[in-house]
Design an enzyme around this catalytic site. Structure first.
Site, mmCIF file in Angstrom:
data_model
loop_
_atom_site.group_PDB
_atom_site.id
_atom_site.type_symbol
_atom_site.label_atom_id
_atom_site.label_comp_id
_atom_site.label_asym_id
_atom_site.label_seq_id
_atom_site.Cartn_x
_atom_site.Cartn_y
_atom_site.Cartn_z
ATOM 1 N N CYS A 14 0.528 -1.393 0.034
ATOM 2 C CA CYS A 14 0.014 0.263 -0.558
ATOM 3 C C CYS A 14 0.688 1.164 0.137
ATOM 4 O O CYS A 14 0.865 1.905 1.073
ATOM 5 C CB CYS A 14 -1.004 -0.390 0.600
ATOM 6 S SG CYS A 14 -2.351 -1.341 1.128
ATOM 7 N N LYS A 17 6.115 4.639 2.302
ATOM 8 C CA LYS A 17 6.595 6.130 2.002
ATOM 9 C C LYS A 17 7.037 5.944 3.421
ATOM 10 O O LYS A 17 6.510 5.438 4.237
ATOM 11 C CB LYS A 17 5.974 7.381 1.430
ATOM 12 C CG LYS A 17 5.042 7.948 2.064
ATOM 13 C CD LYS A 17 4.541 9.257 1.561
ATOM 14 C CE LYS A 17 3.049 9.449 2.234
ATOM 15 N NZ LYS A 17 2.987 11.719 1.722
ATOM 16 N N ASP A 47 2.992 14.894 -0.685
ATOM 17 C CA ASP A 47 2.424 14.118 -1.623
ATOM 18 C C ASP A 47 3.830 14.245 -2.431
ATOM 19 O O ASP A 47 4.291 12.596 -3.143
ATOM 20 C CB ASP A 47 1.193 14.281 -2.550
ATOM 21 C CG ASP A 47 -0.157 13.854 -1.303
ATOM 22 O OD1 ASP A 47 0.302 13.043 -0.853
ATOM 23 O OD2 ASP A 47 -0.295 14.820 -1.587
ATOM 24 N N ASP A 64 6.259 6.021 -6.779
ATOM 25 C CA ASP A 64 5.287 5.217 -5.465
ATOM 26 C C ASP A 64 5.784 3.527 -6.470
ATOM 27 O O ASP A 64 5.056 3.519 -8.353
ATOM 28 C CB ASP A 64 3.435 5.689 -6.255
ATOM 29 C CG ASP A 64 3.203 5.368 -4.754
ATOM 30 O OD1 ASP A 64 4.002 4.878 -3.531
ATOM 31 O OD2 ASP A 64 2.954 6.624 -4.138
ATOM 32 N N ASP A 87 -0.369 11.390 -6.381
ATOM 33 C CA ASP A 87 0.030 12.419 -5.671
ATOM 34 C C ASP A 87 0.309 13.690 -6.492
ATOM 35 O O ASP A 87 0.166 15.181 -5.756
ATOM 36 C CB ASP A 87 1.607 11.884 -5.435
ATOM 37 C CG ASP A 87 1.788 10.686 -3.935
ATOM 38 O OD1 ASP A 87 0.905 10.765 -3.385
ATOM 39 O OD2 ASP A 87 2.279 9.991 -4.283
ATOM 40 N N HIS A 136 13.190 0.918 -15.880
ATOM 41 C CA HIS A 136 14.399 0.084 -15.410
ATOM 42 C C HIS A 136 13.872 -1.215 -15.248
ATOM 43 O O HIS A 136 12.748 -0.302 -13.749
ATOM 44 C CB HIS A 136 15.156 0.823 -14.457
ATOM 45 C CG HIS A 136 16.136 0.736 -13.855
ATOM 46 N ND1 HIS A 136 16.898 -0.064 -14.928
ATOM 47 C CD2 HIS A 136 16.620 -1.249 -12.654
ATOM 48 C CE1 HIS A 136 17.920 -0.817 -14.539
ATOM 49 N NE2 HIS A 136 18.111 -1.042 -12.825
ATOM 50 N N THR A 137 14.092 -2.844 -15.113
ATOM 51 C CA THR A 137 13.621 -3.666 -14.715
ATOM 52 C C THR A 137 14.356 -4.448 -14.076
ATOM 53 O O THR A 137 15.928 -4.476 -13.926
ATOM 54 C CB THR A 137 13.386 -4.702 -16.010
ATOM 55 O OG1 THR A 137 12.334 -3.753 -16.522
ATOM 56 C CG2 THR A 137 12.694 -5.383 -15.537
ATOM 57 N N ASP A 223 -3.686 12.737 -0.406
ATOM 58 C CA ASP A 223 -3.959 11.376 -1.037
ATOM 59 C C ASP A 223 -4.256 10.568 -0.392
ATOM 60 O O ASP A 223 -3.219 10.479 0.730
ATOM 61 C CB ASP A 223 -3.943 10.761 -2.527
ATOM 62 C CG ASP A 223 -2.191 10.449 -1.876
ATOM 63 O OD1 ASP A 223 -1.908 11.272 -2.228
ATOM 64 O OD2 ASP A 223 -1.750 9.574 -3.300
HETATM 65 CO CO CO Z 1 0.041 11.146 -0.921
HETATM 66 CO CO CO Z 2 3.695 8.226 -3.203
#
Ligand code: CO
Ligand code: CO
Length: 341
Positions: A14, A17, A47, A64, A87, A136-137, A223
């Site tokens: 989820c 951060k 955000d 994210d 964000d 990028h992977t 958010d």
């Molecule tokens: Co946010």
């Molecule tokens: Co975020």
């Protein structure tokens, strides 16, 4: 090969951060260079970061990515992209470019799954009008996908998480309960109808909600993601305001209460509750009071709006087909506290 994408994940997923939990204060004590053009950065839990290019133009940057929250790879790609864009929208900015971030094991999963994930992300970027520039992977047993997104904003119209005033209404634009439902999905305990509804809501961009808040001159917004309603509302009030939440007004997905009662609670729920419960005042207990701690993935906007501006917001929201709920208000009493009433 495993085909149930969500089986791979250990927990959560989820929008991690800096906040409650093991990595809370990881940047504490590190010397981060200051620059006067950085008008939103690591301080204040905004955000996204905002860097002033000219007096009338700033770039907004965010990143994210997370583990699969639903089993359908295309839907997961859409949700991850909507979540990454969120964000940017929360700050009242317009996304322009994005870079993919991918962790995927081609020996554990069919690469066709990854193509579907990326297709979902690309389709959301197209809907948002943002250009995908690359990415990028990394070869990783645990699938993760998301994006780093850059947007533009007129700094005069930037919407921060601070700025709410006493008496402002508190508006939420998506129902709560995604953390509990995702836990249920991982255990195959959620009906197809609820999973489809969840997928539809989580993959909905916060773009129109952002347009509605801008047209109604919102005072502040964020958010709702990993820290849940309580955590993100605490970022809006800090120690300078209080907030009342009308818990009977809290929107939530069908089946959320059943899953809660059966104990389908993500690990981040407990972290959020441990961390934010001291700031929450309530006489009640149970599902609705715990819902404020549920970590959200690709959650809605939480908006502070003068009550005089509600009519304008409401008009624009209905023009743009944005759902919203008035779930509380900001107060000058009980500074730093969230009262569940
Ligand atoms: Co946010
Ligand atoms: Co975020």
């Amino acid at each position: 090969m495993d085909t149930q994408l969500t089986h791979l994940s250990r927990f959560g997923g989820c929008g991690a951060k800096i906040g409650p939990g093991d990595l809370s204060n990881i940047l504490c004590g590190l010397d981060i260079p200051e620059n006067p053009n950085v008008i939103a950065g690591l301080r204040g839990f905004e955000d996204a970061g905002v860097y002033l290019l000219r007096d009338d133009l700033a770039i907004v940057q965010t990143v994210d990515f997370f583990t699969p929250v639903v089993n359908d790879p295309y839907s997961f790609g859409q949700i991850a992209a909507a979540n990454a864009l969120s964000d940017i929208y929360a700050m009242g900015a317009t996304p322009i470019t994005a870079l993919n971030i991918v962790c995927f094991s081609p020996t554990k999963f069919d690469v066709a799954l990854l193509r579907e994930i990326l297709k979902g992300g690309i389709d959301k970027m197209r809907e948002a009008g943002a250009s995908l520039l690359g990415g990028h992977t990394v070869d990783d047993e645990e699938t993760k996908y998301g994006l780093s997104v850059t947007g533009l904003v007129d700094p005069g119209h930037l919407v921060r998480n601070e700025g709410a005033r006493p008496g402002d209404l508190l508006i939420l634009t998506k129902p709560l309960g995604t953390g509990m439902i995702i836990s249920g999905i991982r255990a195959n305990r959620v009906s197809r109808a609820t999973e489809e509804r969840l997928t539809a809501v989580m993959s909905t961009l916060n773009r129109h909600a952002s347009e509605a808040m801008l047209s109604a001159h919102a005072h502040a917004a964020t958010d709702v993601t990993g820290f849940g309603l309580a955590g993100h509302l605490k970022e809006m009030i800090k120690e300078s305001l209080g907030a009342d939440i009308y818990i009977k007004e809290l929107p939530h997905f069908h089946e959320t209460k059943d899953l809660y009662l059966e104990g389908f609670l993500p690990r981040a729920f407990y972290k959020n509750r441990d961390f934010y419960a001291p700031f929450v005042e309530t006489e009640m207990s149970g599902f609705l009071t715990d819902l404020v701690f549920d970590p959200q993935s690709s959650g809605g906007l939480l908006i502070a709006l003068a009550s005089d501006d509600l009519a304008a917001f409401s008009r624009e929201a209905s023009n743009l087909s944005v759902d919203y709920w008035v779930i509380g208000c900001f107060t000058k009493e009980a500074k730093g506290k969230i009262r569940l009433v």
